[in-house]
Structure formats: structure tokens, C-alpha cells
Design a protein around this motif. Structure first.
Motif, PDB file in Angstrom:
ATOM      1  N   ASP A 121      81.563  -1.311  48.187  1.00 12.13           N
ATOM      2  CA  ASP A 121      81.989  -0.498  47.039  1.00 12.13           C
ATOM      3  C   ASP A 121      83.180  -1.146  46.325  1.00 12.13           C
ATOM      4  O   ASP A 121      83.236  -1.172  45.091  1.00 12.13           O
ATOM      5  N   CYS A 122      84.117  -1.674  47.111  1.00  7.34           N
ATOM      6  CA  CYS A 122      85.297  -2.333  46.519  1.00  7.34           C
ATOM      7  C   CYS A 122      84.902  -3.565  45.713  1.00  7.34           C
ATOM      8  O   CYS A 122      85.416  -3.791  44.615  1.00  7.34           O
ATOM      9  N   GLN A 140      85.513  -4.166  41.771  1.00  7.13           N
ATOM     10  CA  GLN A 140      86.228  -5.339  41.263  1.00  7.13           C
ATOM     11  C   GLN A 140      85.383  -6.064  40.226  1.00  7.13           C
ATOM     12  O   GLN A 140      85.909  -6.509  39.198  1.00  7.13           O
TER      13      GLN A 140
END
Length: 122
Positions: A99-100, A104
């Protein structure tokens, strides 16, 4: 250097009892001197196991993170039929890391679009 004191008090939340919290300070050394950062210590329960967490975040933030983590691990357990807590933790960590990375990538794309729009107007 300021004196940091330790305070202990009982904190509760409608959904979860986190128990004791203490305020301490950790020092980050910079070239300009010492910067003191407040650190909160929370006792949290993740899938029935008690952990002590140190963070500069407040109780509401910690509650939200613990609730999200417990929810993700429960979801993975239902989908993968994997009751082993260590495996669930690794799978949840992978999911959150993915998810990160996606966020990004989206942030980078959005920034590129903003720069492109600025260049067009200049």
C-alpha cells in the motif's frame, strides 16, 4: 538542557484499554545542539498479545493503528486460513508495505502532473 520528567497515568479508550502511558524524552543530536523529542509509551494488545510501543504519536493515533493491524490480520486469517500469528504479521506487513509503495507511486505521478501544469502556465 531541559529536564524531562516521567509521568504515568491510566488512559482508556471506548474500544480498548491501553493501560499505562509514560512520557519520556529521547535525544536526537544535531550539529546545532540537542533536540529533545517527547516519547509516549503505550501498552497495546495485538491479537491477544501484549506489547509496549514507544512513539511520538498520541493515543488516538496508536488506537487507529492497532485497530487497523488487528483488522488486517483477521482479514488475512479468514482469506488464507493461516492461524499462525507470525505468518499473519508478515503477510500484513507485506500488504501495508505494498500500500505504501502504491501511495508513493501515486504521489510521484501527482507531483509530476503539478509540475507539468506549472510549466504550461509559465
Amino acid at each position: 538542557m531541559p529536564n524531562c520528567t516521567k509521568r504515568t497515568g491510566e488512559l482508556t479508550n471506548k474500544k480498548r484499554l491501553f493501560g499505562q502511558r509514560s512520557k519520556t524524552c529521547s535525544a536526537d543530536f544535531k550539529s546545532s545542539g540537542v533536540l529533545l523529542v517527547p516519547v509516549n509509551e503505550y501498552k497495546v494488545t495485538i491479537r491477544g498479545m501484549k506489547y509496549f510501543m514507544k512513539t511520538d504519536k498520541d493515543l488516538d493515533f496508536v488506537n487507529r493503528v492497532v485497530e487497523l493491524l488487528n483488522g488486517k490480520m483477521n482479514e488475512i486469517e479468514r482469506m488464507a486460513n493461516a492461524p499462525d500469528t507470525q505468518k499473519l504479521a508478515v503477510m500484513a506487513a507485506f500488504s501495508f508495505a505494498a500500500d505504501c509503495v502504491l501511495l508513493q507511486d501515486e504521489k510521484g505521478e501527482s507531483l509530476s502532473k503539478v509540475i507539468e501544469m506549472i510549466d504550461k502556465t509559465a
